[in-house]
Design a protein around this motif. Structure first.
Motif, PDB file in Angstrom:
ATOM      1  N   LEU A   1       0.824  -1.210   0.000  1.00 47.63           N
ATOM      2  CA  LEU A   1       0.000   0.000   0.000  1.00 47.63           C
ATOM      3  C   LEU A   1       0.861   1.265   0.000  1.00 47.63           C
ATOM      4  O   LEU A   1       1.837   1.352   0.735  1.00 47.63           O
ATOM      5  CB  LEU A   1      -0.865  -0.022   1.271  1.00 47.63           C
ATOM      6  N   LYS A   2       0.486   2.237  -0.824  1.00 50.86           N
ATOM      7  CA  LYS A   2       1.241   3.493  -0.826  1.00 50.86           C
ATOM      8  C   LYS A   2       0.817   4.374   0.345  1.00 50.86           C
ATOM      9  O   LYS A   2       1.603   5.163   0.861  1.00 50.86           O
ATOM     10  CB  LYS A   2       0.973   4.270  -2.121  1.00 50.86           C
ATOM     11  N   GLN A   3      -0.460   4.289   0.690  1.00 51.00           N
ATOM     12  CA  GLN A   3      -0.977   5.192   1.715  1.00 51.00           C
ATOM     13  C   GLN A   3      -2.325   4.700   2.222  1.00 51.00           C
ATOM     14  O   GLN A   3      -3.135   4.175   1.463  1.00 51.00           O
ATOM     15  CB  GLN A   3      -1.169   6.588   1.097  1.00 51.00           C
TER      16      GLN A   3
ATOM     17  N   LEU B   1      -5.898  10.528  -5.512  1.00 53.39           N
ATOM     18  CA  LEU B   1      -5.307   9.348  -6.138  1.00 53.39           C
ATOM     19  C   LEU B   1      -4.504   9.755  -7.363  1.00 53.39           C
ATOM     20  O   LEU B   1      -4.855  10.711  -8.045  1.00 53.39           O
ATOM     21  CB  LEU B   1      -6.410   8.390  -6.622  1.00 53.39           C
ATOM     22  N   GLY B   2      -3.468   8.995  -7.650  1.00 59.30           N
ATOM     23  CA  GLY B   2      -2.749   9.160  -8.904  1.00 59.30           C
ATOM     24  C   GLY B   2      -3.470   8.372  -9.988  1.00 59.30           C
ATOM     25  O   GLY B   2      -4.321   7.525  -9.696  1.00 59.30           O
ATOM     26  N   ALA B   3      -3.139   8.643 -11.252  1.00 56.41           N
ATOM     27  CA  ALA B   3      -3.788   7.946 -12.361  1.00 56.41           C
ATOM     28  C   ALA B   3      -3.552   6.441 -12.250  1.00 56.41           C
ATOM     29  O   ALA B   3      -2.440   5.996 -12.002  1.00 56.41           O
ATOM     30  CB  ALA B   3      -3.258   8.476 -13.681  1.00 56.41           C
ATOM     31  N   GLY B   4      -4.625   5.687 -12.406  1.00 56.37           N
ATOM     32  CA  GLY B   4      -4.535   4.234 -12.393  1.00 56.37           C
ATOM     33  C   GLY B   4      -4.526   3.608 -11.012  1.00 56.37           C
ATOM     34  O   GLY B   4      -4.596   2.384 -10.878  1.00 56.37           O
ATOM     35  N   GLU B   5      -4.433   4.406  -9.980  1.00 50.41           N
ATOM     36  CA  GLU B   5      -4.375   3.845  -8.627  1.00 50.41           C
ATOM     37  C   GLU B   5      -5.750   3.368  -8.156  1.00 50.41           C
ATOM     38  O   GLU B   5      -6.755   4.038  -8.360  1.00 50.41           O
ATOM     39  CB  GLU B   5      -3.848   4.897  -7.639  1.00 50.41           C
TER      40      GLU B   5
ATOM     41  N   GLY C   1      -9.413  11.801  -8.031  1.00 51.38           N
ATOM     42  CA  GLY C   1      -8.159  12.208  -8.668  1.00 51.38           C
ATOM     43  C   GLY C   1      -8.174  11.756 -10.111  1.00 51.38           C
ATOM     44  O   GLY C   1      -8.819  10.746 -10.442  1.00 51.38           O
ATOM     45  N   PHE C   2      -7.497  12.493 -10.962  1.00 48.10           N
ATOM     46  CA  PHE C   2      -7.470  12.229 -12.412  1.00 48.10           C
ATOM     47  C   PHE C   2      -7.013  10.790 -12.677  1.00 48.10           C
ATOM     48  O   PHE C   2      -5.902  10.410 -12.308  1.00 48.10           O
ATOM     49  CB  PHE C   2      -6.518  13.225 -13.068  1.00 48.10           C
ATOM     50  N   GLY C   3      -7.887  10.005 -13.288  1.00 48.43           N
ATOM     51  CA  GLY C   3      -7.539   8.621 -13.611  1.00 48.43           C
ATOM     52  C   GLY C   3      -7.604   7.665 -12.429  1.00 48.43           C
ATOM     53  O   GLY C   3      -7.306   6.475 -12.554  1.00 48.43           O
ATOM     54  N   GLY C   4      -7.992   8.160 -11.265  1.00 51.48           N
ATOM     55  CA  GLY C   4      -8.053   7.325 -10.062  1.00 51.48           C
ATOM     56  C   GLY C   4      -9.195   6.318 -10.120  1.00 51.48           C
ATOM     57  O   GLY C   4     -10.203   6.543 -10.795  1.00 51.48           O
TER      58      GLY C   4
END
Lengths: 216, 475
Positions: B377-379, B425-429, B444-447
């Motif tokens: 997990l990133k966060q 969120l980052g894109a794709g996350e 978030g964009f692409g989240g």
């Protein structure tokens, strides 16, 4: 408010169901404290390849070539043809502000989300509900011929397709009256000041706890 | 003549004027204000040289784009790094000062998400009409109040006239019968309801939630259910008043006191639908059939129980659904996956007006206690719904449990629910989120958002992917 009486314009077909208000205007643009300037970010994520930022110049941003408003023939559209449940999601009035700012005057769909539908009328934008088959026919006609125009006559509650087919639509008489005359409904409500005051008086007796001032 | 529904009663008691075309003027008792949808309304008042009709009916707090890190919060508004967000919050402060409206500013411990703050303060009361420029205003319907989201023009209209022009909705009853299974929460119930009736199923209706499965919920659980009525297309969600409601309201700062309290409690007894009331539509769910829910797609109706396979576009008969599913599969990056356990998560968000109250945090803490979040997990962040929720959680030591398990403990606000601040969120996350919307780009964009209950989000944080919380707690 700008009145809406009769409008003829180029129609853009947005063939996607459940278009939500985050799609119409993504949240980063909601930080503005103005009502104008949202048009360049209308459908931002569907329209551009990159992530848009508030106050960013949009000319030169990479476009999603297949998005309807990026096709040269639909660029100057003023009528949006859409699919069911258009405008679902948040109550942000920035969604109709963005559509209006881009140049749209009317949206035609088989159904709309309630809050969005309501918000449109406050901004001189006419949302029109037609039967699914009628919307289908408009999609067919508009895509068949470049530059196809749709005429909307609010007084007679009638949509005329590019080939001349006529469809009638429903609209509440009060909303119609306000839109036809460009009336600000706050002014109209304030004409009912006496009714509001007498309601308050009655209610204060029944439920006095609703009228206490709140300490900070 | 048949009896009245709760919605009928609330409507009738707030009717100022009925018009011939079916529209009506409805009186508004409480307007909640926040920084995003109010600046243009105040500007409108100024331009027309109008004053608020009754300032005591308004309560304001910034929530949507306040930062949630201690570093940015320590100096209040001045600490907001994003200049555009800062202007918006400052504008709310200035407008409330100018018009004399009570505001819980960023430095006030009572600041938080409007829909957490209103009930917490006892500003939201049974039998009221409540509006706010936010679609999740339906939350307050949990108190037997008529509450719904409005646009900015209507925010201005209510400020200026204390009324709204409305057309009455139709009545829908959603009944949930029976006792809920262990670890199945209000969030799972409402997601299951949306899965059943669809995101437009409630359009044009006021939904009353009833049945033993609803009655057994706490007020916080009931708020979670009503909060997401709008995700089923209904602007209004309602739950009848009972002892649970009255007990919750009692003693809150803005709740009526003394003689007023006794009068109010007596009046609130009528805030139920009559036995012979007629609903235009009735939907019934069985509690025992509701399992922990997870959304897989880009609409809240794209939801399944944790043990179900992800539905495929090619299996759908309805062409609109087929197309929507195909688009969602692509956006969510589900190719090659069969269940949601196959989705590796990047972030976990516990918070939002749906699930950031003390009971939500207690449940999440119970799940992560003595465990560690997955290293993949990133966060994982926990964002309490208000300063007071945060203080209560800290009193109970919940923040220590979260931090020991590897989750970040933040300051109150809307945060990653709509990512207007730095939490996104980052894109794709992929994110397991206790919020209310999984639309494209929402967090978030692409989240990629997956909506779940606090218990399921906590379990997902530990496992690094979706898992039935029942299975996790067994080990």
């Amino acid at each position: 408010m700008r009145p809406f009486t009769k409008h003829t314009g180029l129609a853009a077909p947005l063939d996607l169901a459940n278009v939500d208000t985050d799609m119409i205007i993504p949240k980063q643009f909601l930080k503005s404290i103005k009502r104008t300037g949202f048009g360049k970010n209308l459908f931002d994520e569907l329209r551009y390849e990159d992530e848009g930022q508030p106050d960013q110049e949009c000319t030169g941003r990479p476009l999603r070539e297949d998005f309807v408003l990026n096709l040269p023939s639909y660029k100057d559209s003023s009528v949006l043809l859409a699919r069911q449940n258009f405008g679902c999601g948040s109550s942000r009035e920035h969604a109709p502000w963005a559509l209006d700012d881009y140049g749209f005057r009317s949206i035609i769909a088989p159904s709309f989300a309630d809050i969005f539908y309501n918000n449109c009328f406050k901004n001189g934008l006419l949302p029109i509900v037609l039967a699914a088959e009628e919307v289908d026919q408009l999609f067919v006609e508009v895509t068949a011929q470049e530059g196809a125009q749709i005429t909307i006559d609010l007084e007679n509650q009638k949509v005329t397709s590019p080939t001349g087919a006529e469809f009638s639509f429903e609209v509440d008489s009060f909303r119609k009256h306000c839109l036809l005359n460009g009336l600000d409904d706050i002014g109209l409500t304030l004409q009912q000041e006496d009714s509001i005051r007498s309601y308050e008086e009655k209610r204060m007796n029944e439920a006095p706890w609703l009228f206490l001032s709140r300490e900070k | 003549m048949s009896g009245k529904t709760l919605y009928d009663k609330l409507w009738d008691s707030h009717l100022v004027q009925q018009r011939d075309d079916g529209s009506a003027l409805i009186y508004i008792d409480l307007q909640l204000l926040h920084e995003v949808t109010s600046p243009q309304a105040f500007e409108g008042l100024r331009m027309a040289n109008r004053k608020p009709w009754r300032v005591s009916s308004s309560l304001a707090t910034p929530d949507h784009n306040v930062p949630t890190t201690k570093k940015e919060r320590i100096s209040g508004v001045d600490g907001i790094e994003d200049p555009v967000s800062k202007i918006q919050v400052t504008t709310l402060d200035d407008n409330c000062d100018e018009f004399g409206i009570t505001e819980f500013t960023m430095k006030d411990i009572r600041q938080g998400i409007v829909h957490v703050v209103g009930p917490e303060q006892g500003a939201t009361l049974p039998g009221m009409t409540v509006v706010c420029g936010d679609s999740h205003t339906s939350t307050h319907g949990a108190f037997g109040a008529l509450a719904h989201g409005i646009g900015t023009s209507e925010v201005e209209h209510v400020l200026a006239t204390q009324c709204l022009v409305q057309k009455k909705s139709r009545n829908m009853l959603v009944r949930v019968d029976g006792e809920l299974s262990p670890w199945v929460s209000a969030k799972d119930v409402v997601l299951a309801i949306i899965g059943k009736i669809g995101t437009a199923g409630g359009t044009g209706y006021a939904i009353e939630f009833g049945g033993t499965g609803i009655q057994s919920l706490s007020m916080e659980g009931r708020m979670t259910v009503c909060n997401m009525a709008i995700e089923a297309g209904a602007r209004v969600g309602l739950i009848a008043v009972d002892d649970t409601t009255v007990e919750y309201v009692k003693g809150r700062p803005y709740a009526p006191k003394g003689e007023h309290w006794d009068m109010a409690v007596e009046a609130w007894k009528d805030l139920v639908s009559d036995d012979d009331a007629q609903f235009d539509e009735v939907v019934v769910l069985k509690s025992e059939e509701i399992k922990p829910q997870v959304t897989w797609g880009t609409s809240p109706e794209m939801v399944i129980a944790i043990d179900q396979p992800i539905p495929r576009a090619e299996d759908q008969e309805d062409p609109v659904k087929k197309e929507g599913y195909a688009r969602a599969w692509k956006y969510m990056g589900l190719e090659g996956k069969t269940t949601l356990a196959d989705v590796t998560l990047d972030r976990v968000f516990i918070g939002s007006c749906t699930n950031s109250r003390i009971e939500d945090l207690r449940i999440a803490a119970e799940v992560v206690k003595g465990r560690q979040v997955a290293s993949t997990l990133k966060q994982a962040i926990v964002v309490p719904g208000s300063g007071l929720v945060k203080a209560q959680a800290e009193k109970e030591g919940l923040h220590e449990i979260f931090e020991a398990a590897g989750l970040e403990w933040r300051e109150p606000g809307c945060s990653m629910c709509l990512a207007m601040n730095a939490d996104k969120l980052g894109a794709g996350e992929h994110c397991a989120s206790t919020s209310n919307r999984n639309f494209e780009g929402r967090q978030g964009f692409g989240g990629r958002t997956h909506l779940v209950s606090p218990a399921m989000a906590a379990a997902a944080a530990i496992a690094g992917h979706f898992v039935d919380v029942n299975d996790l707690v067994k080990h």
